[in-house]
Enzyme design. Structure first.
Site, short mmCIF file in Angstrom:
data_model
loop_
_atom_site.label_atom_id
_atom_site.label_comp_id
_atom_site.label_asym_id
_atom_site.label_seq_id
_atom_site.Cartn_x
_atom_site.Cartn_y
_atom_site.Cartn_z
N VAL A 52 0.78 -1.32 0.03
CA VAL A 52 -0.20 0.16 0.00
C VAL A 52 1.13 1.25 0.30
O VAL A 52 0.30 2.39 -0.93
CB VAL A 52 -0.75 0.12 0.94
CG1 VAL A 52 -1.94 1.04 1.45
CG2 VAL A 52 -1.89 -0.74 1.06
N CYS A 53 2.38 1.18 0.78
CA CYS A 53 2.90 2.51 0.85
C CYS A 53 3.52 3.21 0.11
O CYS A 53 3.87 3.61 -0.49
CB CYS A 53 4.00 1.75 1.83
SG CYS A 53 3.35 1.40 3.56
N THR A 54 3.81 1.76 -1.49
CA THR A 54 4.43 1.65 -2.50
C THR A 54 3.33 2.49 -3.56
O THR A 54 4.03 3.31 -4.24
CB THR A 54 5.01 0.62 -3.06
OG1 THR A 54 5.29 -0.09 -2.50
CG2 THR A 54 5.46 0.36 -4.76
#
Ligand code: BEZ
Length: 209
Positions: A44-46
């Site tokens: 998700v952070c990517t």
């Protein structure tokens, strides 16, 4: 203690992917967004950091600098950014703080032990030119944030700061705004080209250009 709206945003010095940052000095006289993500090399952070890179101009057009933070070290950030650039078709163009000692995470209460005792949650702090906190937002690790919404809130905050205007439910840029209650009818008549007075407390005016 957690930070509240109107509190002074704590100052800090940190190492980032673009060199050392002294937060208040780095903000200068402009607006800032400080946002945390749980960890490097997570899915998700990517997507989030890729999206923020794509929105850099939209933030800059509003006089806003963006700064990401996670508790991973710099060498990990540099390796992960290669993956973000590759998979999200972008170039990460803003600093990412390496906070392995959790200094920024602690200052901004970004670790919520009931959720995860090591990783930061998805916090967002919008900081105004007065260095005060204008918005806080906390999302769980598994939900990517909507950065268009963060831009929308910044547009609303800037309308209030610059024009004494508030924004109604589900407002989109360009739509009519609400005159803040602190503005008298007399001042409203002088300040705005058109006032639509539905109730004494509910007064609309077109969004300024
Ligand atoms: C992440 O991408 O950071 C993440 C995804 C699912 C659960 C927790 C974290």
């Amino acid at each position: 203690m957690s930070l509240r709206l109107g509190d002074l945003a704590p100052d800090f010095n940190a190492d980032t992917t673009e060199g050392p940052v002294s937060f208040h000095q780095w903000l200068g006289d402009g607006w800032g967004v400080l946002f945390s993500h749980p960890a490097d090399f997570t899915p998700v952070c990517t997507t989030e950091l890729g999206e923020v890179a794509k929105l850099k101009k939209a933030f800059a057009d509003r006089g806003v600098k963006v700064l990401a933070v996670s508790v991973d070290p710099l060498d990990s950030h540099y390796e992960w950014i290669k993956d973000i650039n590759e998979t999200q078709n972008t170039t990460v163009n803003f600093p990412v703080i390496a906070d392995p000692d959790q200094i920024v995470a602690e200052l901004y209460d970004m670790i919520h032990p009931g959720a995860d005792d090591k990783a930061t949650v998805r916090s967002v702090f919008v900081v105004g030119p007065d260095k005060k906190i204008k918005l806080t937002l906390t999302y769980p690790a598994s939900t990517g944030r909507n950065f268009d919404e963060i831009l929308r809130v910044i547009d609303s905050l800037q309308l209030t700061a610059d024009h004494k205007l508030a924004t109604p439910v589900n407002w989109r840029p360009g739509e009519d705004c609400i005159i803040v209650p602190a503005v008298s009818d007399e001042e409203a008549a002088e300040r705005f080209p058109e006032v639509r007075r539905i109730k004494p407390y509910l007064r609309y005016t077109p969004a300024p250009n």
